[in-house]
Design a protein around this motif. Structure first.
Motif, PDB file in Angstrom:
ATOM      1  N   SER A   1       1.057  -0.961   0.225  1.00 48.20           N
ATOM      2  CA  SER A   1       0.224   0.269   0.225  1.00 48.20           C
ATOM      3  C   SER A   1       0.558   1.646  -0.219  1.00 48.20           C
TER       4      SER A   1
ATOM      5  N   ALA B   1      -6.872   1.074  -0.270  1.00 50.74           N
ATOM      6  CA  ALA B   1      -6.377   1.347  -1.907  1.00 50.74           C
ATOM      7  C   ALA B   1      -8.128   1.394  -2.277  1.00 50.74           C
ATOM      8  N   SER B   2      -9.245   1.055  -1.569  1.00 53.33           N
ATOM      9  CA  SER B   2     -10.765   1.502  -1.858  1.00 53.33           C
ATOM     10  C   SER B   2     -10.873   3.237  -1.316  1.00 53.33           C
TER      11      SER B   2
ATOM     12  N   ARG C   1      -6.943   2.374 -10.582  1.00 50.68           N
ATOM     13  CA  ARG C   1      -5.875   0.805 -11.309  1.00 50.68           C
ATOM     14  C   ARG C   1      -6.312  -0.584 -11.995  1.00 50.68           C
ATOM     15  N   ASP C   2      -6.842  -0.519 -11.285  1.00 52.67           N
ATOM     16  CA  ASP C   2      -8.109  -1.574 -12.311  1.00 52.67           C
ATOM     17  C   ASP C   2      -8.206  -1.201 -13.608  1.00 52.67           C
TER      18      ASP C   2
ATOM     19  N   SER D   1      -6.996   5.679  -6.920  1.00 53.80           N
ATOM     20  CA  SER D   1      -7.494   4.842  -6.311  1.00 53.80           C
ATOM     21  C   SER D   1      -7.908   3.157  -6.964  1.00 53.80           C
ATOM     22  N   GLU D   2      -8.407   2.232  -6.388  1.00 52.43           N
ATOM     23  CA  GLU D   2      -8.755   1.195  -6.860  1.00 52.43           C
ATOM     24  C   GLU D   2      -9.228   0.919  -7.324  1.00 52.43           C
ATOM     25  N   ARG D   3     -10.504   1.446  -8.358  1.00 51.80           N
ATOM     26  CA  ARG D   3     -11.417   1.306  -9.586  1.00 51.80           C
ATOM     27  C   ARG D   3     -10.511   2.223 -10.108  1.00 51.80           C
TER      28      ARG D   3
END
Length: 671
Positions: free
Chosen positions: A126, A533-534, A544-545, A540-542
């Protein structure tokens, strides 16, 4: 992944400790002193040899490590080859440092930091999302890509990139000692940069810092009780190291502050050995000073505060007593002390006004509080967070009074007064006062609070030992239960006192305050939230996805245009996406970059824009968000500077949507 993290810490420890320990052993340090004070010396070796390799045009990280090890071992091999049988080559002062105490400090500090730091991370990889951290991550990535470890040519854009793919030609000097260690550990173990970043931060704060504090305590105090209790107080003030790991990611400065005790130890020994003309200790001190300066220059000024105080209360009296011209003369000690103080103030003013330090000392942090509040924060050790650490404050007061009444320890309360003054005037002062007293620390209250936290450690250790003695006197004074003089009973009581302190000090909640969060509790909550991450601020996590999806479509290494403030400035170092803008706007910007930033949306109607896009050889455009409020780093976002990106949308007839999800897009230029 935590096993990988552990190996990264161990490899980092090898790089930071072994070279410096070998060199210090060759310069007359004992084995334990060499290990305790090795870190800044190792750093200076990597710095000097890294510069040398760069000047010679050599780019090879394995060769860098090998040369550092060979050079560090050379003095030890020379000493071994020339030493006569039975000759002791160790400087006497270093023999007071014992390996058992060093290990105790490391074990306790690692245990505490694992609970208050590691436990609250959202996994070992993280990372906290502030622009400063993007800067640090990208420098590490750049070093890994180019294998150029010179602090004279630090950049976020590696020199292996084609010139047309570099928007900001801003390679320059930067104290990148911390970055070199992070990059080398990542290269050695092929770990992610964020994981290595966290591992090296833990290394400096939980191993290097405790080693230095242990050595300093052993050199200063002969009483074993004080040395023992200090092991539980190394990380007791939340201002350093925990809070500095959470707020604005000042990692190079954290590593420098972690090396302060080691440099102070070497300085103490060097000063004490000047009379016998043993230059080895002086060489060791200068090497360590160079090392801490290349982690962050303001670390040198922290060391100076401690060592000038030490000189005033230890070296000056010794010189006056031993020198036949000064011994017995009234006023000689006062005269020498005044000269030293005036010279120190003069150097302070000269360096603060120098062009070399201007980028640091001219920075102004606007945080200001009232005089009464500032005094309260110092006394309670609430400092920048404002949440008091009352028990710790009482211990510091007790230790302050004890040490101030004994001349051999007087440099400790004197140092504490000076750093408290730095924090105080930075907290209450107008801009000129702030910059005079705290300019070397960017007038940042978090950094000046860290100075107070470091100087408080030995005083609080004395205070806790006094509390223990008081309890011991009450409980063990009578032989009614056969405990008087029992060594085992004293040990058990000492552990109980230390344990009670830890329970109160490191608890997440304040006792007697209706369950309100303690300084540690509040900081741990902040760390836990910021590292999730969220909850990513703007990568944010989204997002990075979405970047992972991009990497599946676009061949790795393909250059992609981006607007860095939407979070994509992290994509290069964290996810290996070759974005064009790896940083916010910087100096020496290329003409192509200016044209693209300001007019990319006019690609289909402006020949200059089209030519600039063709010059950099890009076909894709990444957009990770269009909502300023939700997606942009509001502290740095300047809409007028990025109008070329802001006006792009799905209706642009020269763009084809390759991937779309919510407000995120990967476009391909087809016009």
């Amino acid at each position: 992944m935590w096993i990988e993290f552990l190996f990264t810490v161990l490899v980092g420890a090898f790089l930071v400790i072994i070279p410096g320990a070998l060199l210090l052993k060759g310069l007359g340090c004992s084995f334990s002193a060499s290990a305790a004070c090795a870190a800044p010396v190792s750093i200076v070796l990597f710095i000097v040899i890294g510069i040398g390799q760069s000047l010679l045009g050599i780019s090879n990280w394995i060769l860098l490590i090998l040369v550092v090890l060979v050079v560090s071992a050379a003095p030890l091999l020379f000493t071994a080859a020339t030493k006569r049988n039975g000759e002791n080559s160790t400087v006497d002062s270093y023999t007071r440092i014992k390996i058992g105490d060093l290990l105790l400090y490391v074990a306790v500090s690692l245990g505490i930091m694992s609970l208050v730091f590691l436990k609250n991370l959202d996994g070992p990889s993280s990372f906290l999302q502030v622009g400063d951290n993007a800067f640090h991550l990208n420098i590490v990535k750049s070093m890994m890509e180019s294998e150029n470890f010179s602090i004279l040519a630090v950049t976020q854009y590696p020199n292996v990139l084609p010139q047309n793919q570099i928007p900001f030609m801003n390679s320059s000097f930067y104290p990148a000692g911390w970055h070199i260690i992070v990059s080398l550990t990542s290269l050695l173990l092929n770990t992610s940069i964020p994981l290595s970043e966290n591992a090296i931060n833990l290394l400096f704060t939980s191993i290097i810092f405790p080693l230095g504090i242990s050595a300093m305590m052993q050199l200063t105090f002969k009483e074993k009780g004080i040395v023992f209790f200090a092991s539980f107080l190394v990380v007791a003030c939340v201002a350093f190291p925990l809070r500095t790991l959470v707020v604005h990611q000042i990692y190079p400065n954290i590593s420098a502050l972690s090396c302060v005790p080691a440099v102070v130890c070497l300085g103490m020994v060097a000063l004490r050995n000047l009379a016998v003309f043993d230059c080895r200790a002086l060489v060791a001190f200068f090497l360590a000073s160079g090392g801490i300066a290349t982690l962050h220059p303001n670390g040198v000024f922290v060391c100076a505060i401690f060592l000038v105080s030490f000189t005033l209360t230890d070296i000056v009296p010794t010189v006056c007593n031993r020198n036949k011209w000064l011994a017995g003369k009234k006023g000689s000690r006062i005269a020498l002390s005044l000269i030293l103080i005036l010279v120190s103030i003069g150097l302070w003013i000269v360096l603060k006004s120098s062009s070399f330090m201007d980028s640091v000392t001219s920075f102004l942090w606007t945080w200001t509080i009232g005089m009464d509040e500032a005094i309260g924060h110092i006394v309670s050790l609430g400092l920048r967070s404002g949440i008091p650490q009352g028990v710790l404050g009482v211990l510091v007061f007790l230790g302050f009074c004890y040490c101030a009444s004994r001349w051999q320890y007087a440099w400790l309360p004197l140092s504490y007064v000076v750093v408290c003054g730095v924090f105080f005037f930075n907290a209450i002062g107008d801009p000129a006062i702030k910059q005079f007293f705290a300019g070397f620390w960017y007038t940042d209250p978090e950094r000046t609070a860290a100075l107070v936290a470091i100087a408080a450690i030995p005083l609080a250790s004395v205070g806790l030992c006094l509390v223990y003695k008081g309890i011991s006197f009450v409980i063990l004074k009578k032989d009614s239960v056969g405990l008087e003089g029992s060594y085992r009973a004293k040990i058990v009581l000492a552990v109980m006192v230390a344990g009670l302190f830890c329970f109160i000090n490191y608890s997440s909640y304040r006792f007697f305050f209706d369950g309100r969060l303690s300084a540690f509790g509040a900081t741990e909550n902040e760390l836990e939230y910021e590292s999730m991450a969220s909850n990513g601020r703007f990568y944010s996590e989204r997002k990075r996805d979405f970047v992972e999806d991009v990497l599946e479509v676009v061949p790795r290494g393909t250059l992609i245009l981006n607007m860095p403030h939407d979070g994509s400035m992290f994509a290069y170092a964290v996810d290996d996406l070759n974005v064009y803008y790896k940083s916010a706007i910087s100096s020496n910007e290329s003409n192509d970059s200016i044209v693209i930033r300001e007019g990319l949306d006019r690609y289909d109607m402006d020949l200059d824009v089209r030519k600039s896009v063709e010059n950099i050889g890009v076909q894709y455009i990444l957009m990770l968000g269009t909502s300023e409020e939700e997606n942009y780093d509001s502290n740095r976002w300047e809409p007028s500077s990025w109008e070329g990106f802001s006006n792009i949308n799905d209706d642009s007839n020269w763009l084809e949507v390759v991937i779309e999800r919510e407000d995120m897009r990967l476009y391909k230029i087809v016009g």
